[in-house]
Write an enzyme that holds these catalytic residues in place. Structure first.
Site, PDB file in Angstrom:
ATOM      1  N   SER A 209       0.837  -1.195   0.000  1.00  0.00           N
ATOM      2  CA  SER A 209       0.000   0.000   0.000  1.00  0.00           C
ATOM      3  C   SER A 209       0.879   1.255   0.000  1.00  0.00           C
ATOM      4  O   SER A 209       1.699   1.432  -0.885  1.00  0.00           O
ATOM      5  CB  SER A 209      -0.966  -0.043   1.189  1.00  0.00           C
ATOM      6  OG  SER A 209      -1.985   0.927   1.063  1.00  0.00           O
ATOM      7  N   GLU A 326      -9.449  -5.113  -5.088  1.00  0.00           N
ATOM      8  CA  GLU A 326      -9.016  -3.834  -4.522  1.00  0.00           C
ATOM      9  C   GLU A 326     -10.173  -2.833  -4.516  1.00  0.00           C
ATOM     10  O   GLU A 326     -10.287  -1.984  -3.624  1.00  0.00           O
ATOM     11  CB  GLU A 326      -7.854  -3.256  -5.336  1.00  0.00           C
ATOM     12  CG  GLU A 326      -6.588  -4.097  -5.367  1.00  0.00           C
ATOM     13  CD  GLU A 326      -5.738  -3.938  -4.120  1.00  0.00           C
ATOM     14  OE1 GLU A 326      -6.117  -3.154  -3.226  1.00  0.00           O
ATOM     15  OE2 GLU A 326      -4.694  -4.615  -4.033  1.00  0.00           O
ATOM     16  N   HIS A 440      -8.187  -4.998  -0.410  1.00  0.00           N
ATOM     17  CA  HIS A 440      -6.899  -4.390  -0.084  1.00  0.00           C
ATOM     18  C   HIS A 440      -6.422  -4.859   1.287  1.00  0.00           C
ATOM     19  O   HIS A 440      -7.210  -4.949   2.231  1.00  0.00           O
ATOM     20  CB  HIS A 440      -7.057  -2.877  -0.103  1.00  0.00           C
ATOM     21  CG  HIS A 440      -5.782  -2.100  -0.025  1.00  0.00           C
ATOM     22  ND1 HIS A 440      -4.832  -2.148  -1.020  1.00  0.00           N
ATOM     23  CD2 HIS A 440      -5.306  -1.241   0.918  1.00  0.00           C
ATOM     24  CE1 HIS A 440      -3.824  -1.350  -0.691  1.00  0.00           C
ATOM     25  NE2 HIS A 440      -4.081  -0.794   0.486  1.00  0.00           N
TER      26      HIS A 440
END
Length: 549
Positions: A209, A326, A440
């Site tokens: 990330s 995601e 995510h």
């Protein structure tokens, strides 16, 4: 606020361990540190080692400063240091937080490869003391494979402490301090890791990330000047697109609000005043502003899209990927019509998307809930509580924030002659619903080898653990040889670990682009051509500039 005690961190991150008769010691340029032997892992841990001067007083908001003193005797390195200042966490916080940790197989070593972890959290939150980021799991995989590595993690300044942006800071040369913290930690590794048994010429950086986006910024730093701080990168769900890089004018009002909140608005030198504000008072101001990196003309000489166009980036091998869904993490709730979605995208994430660009997105991503995140839900469910066009927003958002950047980096680095290994992570956590999908951050429990038990109880979910082992083994091979595939020699050693069988992981090829799909049931190779037109449009220079990347 006290540093996290090792007795607590052992319970949550290392399991039961006992002191060895002779705790390990390591001599750095500044002096000698004594760590702790981790019996359960057969590893040595050196925790909370400072890599820069404490950024206190006049050093608040400045780029990190070298530690230019040495000490005699032996200092303790068996406890995590403070976590950097942040909100909505339970870490032990202080501005005096610039420390790093080293985990290695126990005993004496010479020239072990080094894997350096940079945590994510939106450049707003995160800590090496987070149990989810315990490095012992990945190092243990390397030990069991007979391909030992050592691992390093660092704390770096976050939110306004690391990314306050003002004209005074820019003029002083102090913008983007949090990124420069990371860079100084990498310099510490170059200068000191050999004394701990590591090889400074075989450093691989690894992030997820915002940690992966930070790595992208390092790849584009100083106009692509390669100072040999690392030789390869592993980037999970993050790249040059994501956190928006605003211009300096964007922060004018937030800086004014901050100075007013702490009593510095009338000061002749507002920056000096901010540096004198007591820690508790500054922290209590809690600005709602999201502080992100700035194109400062020094560390970042241009937007990544500009530097890509001009070929100004550091060329290293990449292992890079993103998660299937995601978009369920990067979506817009409450959008029921195309007009709702259009209007929301005009300001979403503070990007600068223009109406023509949004109209093109809506053309390239028609409303088709049968083929939108979460992709495993094939029955065209709408999820009306989230909005009639929520799944459409998830398709656009996931590609925009995470997946398009992954593909762009694959294409850029392959064209530059670098080996690239691309993946799609496709295994849902045992306690997640079909609605969330493989979202995510879900891959992190696998990368870190189920340290916190997030892969589910045994034996019911042992297939998840086997996939985690396969991921870890691929990473270890890449750190050692810059290729995640097993060599003939390494097959027998790796057989000691129960892992999901993986097909051969192909290098990315512009003529036949492919991803390795990590799936607990069966991993496979797929063409990297899904949503080709939409992602290609996102990756044009013009749209990249609107995405502030």
């Amino acid at each position: 606020m006290k540093p996290l005690s090792f007795s607590v961190s052992v319970f949550f991150t290392f399991g039961s361990s006992v002191l060895a008769a002779s705790p390990p010691q390591a001599k750095t340029l500044n002096g000698t540190y004594q760590g702790r032997y981790l019996d359960a892992w057969d590893q040595d841990a050196f925790l909370g080692i400072p890599y820069a001067q404490p950024p206190l007083g006049s050093l608040r908001f400045r780029w990190p400063q070298n530690i230019n003193t040495s000490f005699d005797g032996v200092r303790d390195a068996s406890n995590y240091g403070y976590s950097c200042m942040q909100y909505k966490t339970n870490f032990n916080l202080s501005e005096d937080c610039l420390t790093l940790n080293v985990i290695r197989p126990s005993g004496k070593h010479d020239k072990l490869p080094v894997l350096v972890w940079i945590y994510g959290g939106g450049l707003y939150t995160g800590s090496t003391a987070d149990p989810q980021y315990n490095l012992s799991g990945i190092v243990k995989v390397s030990q069991d494979m007979g391909q030992p590595i050592m691992a390093v993690s660092m704390n770096y300044r976050l939110n306004m402490y690391g990314f306050l942006q003002s004209s005074q800071l820019l003029a002083e040369g102090s913008s983007n301090a949090g990124l420069l913290d990371q860079r100084m930690a990498l310099q510490w590794v170059q200068e000191n890791i050999a004394s701990l048994g590591g090889d400074p010429s075989r450093v691989v950086v690894w992030g997820e990330s915002a940690g992966a986006q930070s790595i992208a910024y390092h790849l584009f730093s100083y106009g692509g000047r390669d100072d040999k701080l690392f030789r390869a990168a592993i980037m999970e769900s993050g790249g040059p697109t994501g956190a928006q890089v605003q211009d300096l004018a964007y922060y004018t009002v937030p800086v004014q609000n901050l100075t007013q909140a702490v009593g510095c608005s009338a000061a002749k030198d507002q920056l000096a005043c901010l540096r004198e504000v007591p820690q508790d008072r500054l922290f209590a101001a809690q600005p709602s502003q999201v502080w992100n990196p700035l194109i400062d003309g020094n560390f970042l000489t241009g937007y990544p899209s500009q530097l890509m166009r001009d070929g100004q980036f550091i060329r290293v091998p990449l292992l890079i990927g993103a998660n299937t869904d995601e978009g369920t993490s990067f979506s817009i709730s409450g959008v029921n019509t195309e007009t709702d979605l259009f209007n929301s995208l005009l300001s979403w994430r503070s990007y600068a998307l223009s109406p023509p660009t949004i109209r093109k997105f809506l053309q390239l991503y028609p409303n088709d809930p049968c083929n939108e995140p979460p992709f495993d839900v094939k029955n065209c469910t709408i999820y009306p509580k989230k909005g009639q066009q929520w799944r459409r927003s998830a398709a656009i958002g996931g590609d925009m924030v995470m997946i398009s950047g992954r593909r762009k980096m694959c294409e850029l680095y392959t064209a530059a002659g670098q080996p690239v290994f691309s993946y799609r992570f496709d295994s849902r956590l045992w306690n997640k619903t079909a609605e969330t999908g493989v979202q995510h951050f879900d891959n992190v429990a696998f990368s870190f080898e189920n340290i916190t038990g997030l892969l589910g109880p045994s034996p019911q979910y042992d297939d998840k653990l086997a996939l985690a082992r396969a991921v870890g083994m691929s990473y270890i091979r890449f750190v050692n040889s810059l290729d995640p595939n097993p060599s003939c020699k390494s097959h027998s050693a790796g057989d000691r670990l129960t892992s999901t069988p993986l097909p051969s992981w192909p290098k990315y090829d512009l003529n036949q682009p492919q991803n390795l799909v990590f799936n607990a049931t069966k991993s496979f190779v797929e063409p990297d051509t899904f949503r080709k037109e939409g992602i290609a449009f996102m990756n044009t220079y013009e749209v990249s500039r609107e995405l502030l990347s």
